[in-house]
Scaffold this active site. Structure first.
Site, PDB file in Angstrom:
ATOM      1  N   LYS A 196       2.620   6.454  -3.552  1.00  0.00           N
ATOM      2  CA  LYS A 196       1.266   6.126  -4.298  1.00  0.00           C
ATOM      3  C   LYS A 196       1.261   5.610  -5.372  1.00  0.00           C
ATOM      4  CE  LYS A 196      -2.848   8.503  -5.020  1.00  0.00           C
ATOM      5  NZ  LYS A 196      -3.766  10.096  -5.401  1.00  0.00           N
ATOM      6  N   LYS A 249      -0.025   4.052  -0.650  1.00  0.00           N
ATOM      7  CA  LYS A 249      -0.825   3.816  -0.679  1.00  0.00           C
ATOM      8  C   LYS A 249      -1.156   2.635  -1.899  1.00  0.00           C
ATOM      9  CE  LYS A 249      -4.669   6.254  -2.937  1.00  0.00           C
ATOM     10  NZ  LYS A 249      -4.848   7.734  -2.962  1.00  0.00           N
TER      11      LYS A 249
HETATM   12  C1  PBG Z   1      -6.577  12.155  -6.205  1.00  0.00           C
HETATM   13  C2  PBG Z   1      -7.317  10.697  -4.672  1.00  0.00           C
HETATM   14  C3  PBG Z   1      -7.143   9.428  -5.222  1.00  0.00           C
HETATM   15  C4  PBG Z   1      -7.443   8.820  -3.627  1.00  0.00           C
HETATM   16  C5  PBG Z   1      -6.819   9.295  -3.176  1.00  0.00           C
HETATM   17  N1  PBG Z   1      -6.841  10.593  -3.703  1.00  0.00           N
HETATM   18  C6  PBG Z   1      -7.529   8.462  -6.260  1.00  0.00           C
HETATM   19  C7  PBG Z   1      -6.844   8.719  -7.670  1.00  0.00           C
HETATM   20  O1  PBG Z   1      -5.074   9.204  -7.111  1.00  0.00           O
HETATM   21  O2  PBG Z   1      -6.784   8.273  -8.186  1.00  0.00           O
HETATM   22  C8  PBG Z   1      -8.166   6.851  -3.754  1.00  0.00           C
HETATM   23  C9  PBG Z   1      -8.578   6.746  -2.247  1.00  0.00           C
HETATM   24  C10 PBG Z   1      -9.261   5.789  -2.561  1.00  0.00           C
HETATM   25  O3  PBG Z   1      -9.607   4.822  -3.646  1.00  0.00           O
HETATM   26  O4  PBG Z   1      -9.874   5.443  -1.050  1.00  0.00           O
HETATM   27  N2  PBG Z   1      -6.992  12.924  -5.042  1.00  0.00           N
END
Ligand code: PBG
Length: 325
Positions: A196, A249
């Site tokens: 991520k 991601k």
């Molecule tokens: C954190 C989380 C995020 C997303 C999914 N889980 C945001 C972040 O890390 O700031 C992003 C998902 C998206 O942008 O569609 N719980």
């Protein structure tokens, strides 16, 4: 004399031929649809930055789940917004929290719907960070692990099929696996947000989840967008710790990472087509600047071609309709 013998265009001559030799397919059973549960009853509020995405109380969420199930979508990723936030994100593990109620209601209404829950603290903490903080305001990795493990077990207790930790703390997959096993949830799978990135493409989601950090950013735990070898290290660690599936991601700007993970590891790879990717297409389509359907199908096919087994996408209901489900 000068004319080509090889004419690749022969195999592009009709849709019948193109369909016969197509290398990558896109089907609705590869899609996972995100849902946002909020406290209350009969609540249905559009998320402004994500046209088509809504905040729904559990009753209205079940309604939506039935609709998308009817379109052939069989898996959802559930996010919850709490009633109250605190320093530790306590409500994330409350047995009667919004997510927990939503999981129970969804499994009750649609037992065959695969319900995956996002495990993180950012939407539940007053400071909006993904972990609990030390006195001087840094994220306390190991204290956060205990809290995340409690959250994951509470989701499994509510009936979640899979848990998906998105916090990026070191060691969380192992901590969650141990806690689940000790509590008897040996069949609950872990879909790890293994790779991520600290991405600007999460902007619209943070509006949807009310989870923007109150100070600082997420760059001490989310990955540097410039790195790909580090992605392989993260995946290797998560596999050692017991991940069942791994996620990359965002998706579109990271197709090379999806490919690299696919080539190196045997686990299923899930791509998250995140909020910013969705909102950009929606905004351009609203202005008539791009053909939404064509652009979305092309992008999702590219994620599959790069090596994603499944794709988490806000476009899922539209795609299901376009594919004729
Ligand atoms: C954190 C989380 C995020 C997303 C999914 N889980 C945001 C972040 O890390 O700031 C992003 C998902 C998206 O942008 O569609 N719980």
């Amino acid at each position: 004399m000068g004319f080509p013998v090889n004419r690749p265009r022969r195999l592009r001559a009709s849709e019948t031929i193109r369909a016969l030799v197509r290398e990558t397919d896109l089907q609705v059973d590869r899609l996972i649809y995100p849902l946002f549960a909020v406290p209350g009853r009969d609540v249905l509020e559009p998320v402004a930055a994500m046209p088509g995405v809504e905040h729904r109380s559990v009753d209205r969420l079940v309604e939506r789940a039935r609709e998308i199930y009817g379109l052939g979508i069989r898996a959802v990723l559930l996010f919850g917004l709490p009633e109250t936030k605190d320093e530790r994100g306590s409500e994330a593990a409350a047995p009667d929290g919004t997510v927990h109620q939503a999981v129970r209601a969804l499994k009750d209404a649609l037992p065959d719907l695969l319900v995956i829950t996002d495990v993180c603290l950012c939407a539940y903490t007053t400071h909006g960070h993904c972990g609990v903080l030390t006195a001087d305001g840094r994220i306390d990795n190991d204290a956060t692990l205990e809290q995340l493990a409690r959250v994951a077990v509470s989701h499994a207790e509510a009936g979640a099929d899979w848990v998906a930790p998105s916090d990026m703390m070191d060691g969380r997959v192992g901590a969650i696996r141990r806690a689940l096993d000790e509590a008897g949830y040996t069949d609950t799978a872990i879909l790890s947000y293994a790779v991520k990135y600290a991405s600007a493409f999460y902007g619209p989601f943070r509006e949807a989840a009310h989870s923007a950090p109150a100070f600082g950013d997420r760059r001490t735990h989310q990955m540097d967008p410039a790195n790909v070898r580090e992605a392989l290290k993260e995946v290797a660690l998560d596999i050692e710790e017991g991940a069942d599936l791994v996620m990359v991601k965002p998706a579109l700007a990271y197709l090379d990472v999806i490919r690299a993970v696919r080539q190196q590891f045997p686990l299923p790879v899930v791509a998250y087509n995140v909020s910013g990717e969705y909102s950009m297409v929606k905004a351009a389509a609203e202005r008539g600047w791009v053909d939404e359907r064509a652009v979305v199908l092309e992008s999702l096919t590219a994620m599959r071609r790069a090596g994603a087994d499944a794709i988490i996408t806000y476009h899922a209901p539209d795609v299901a309709r376009w594919l004729g489900n």
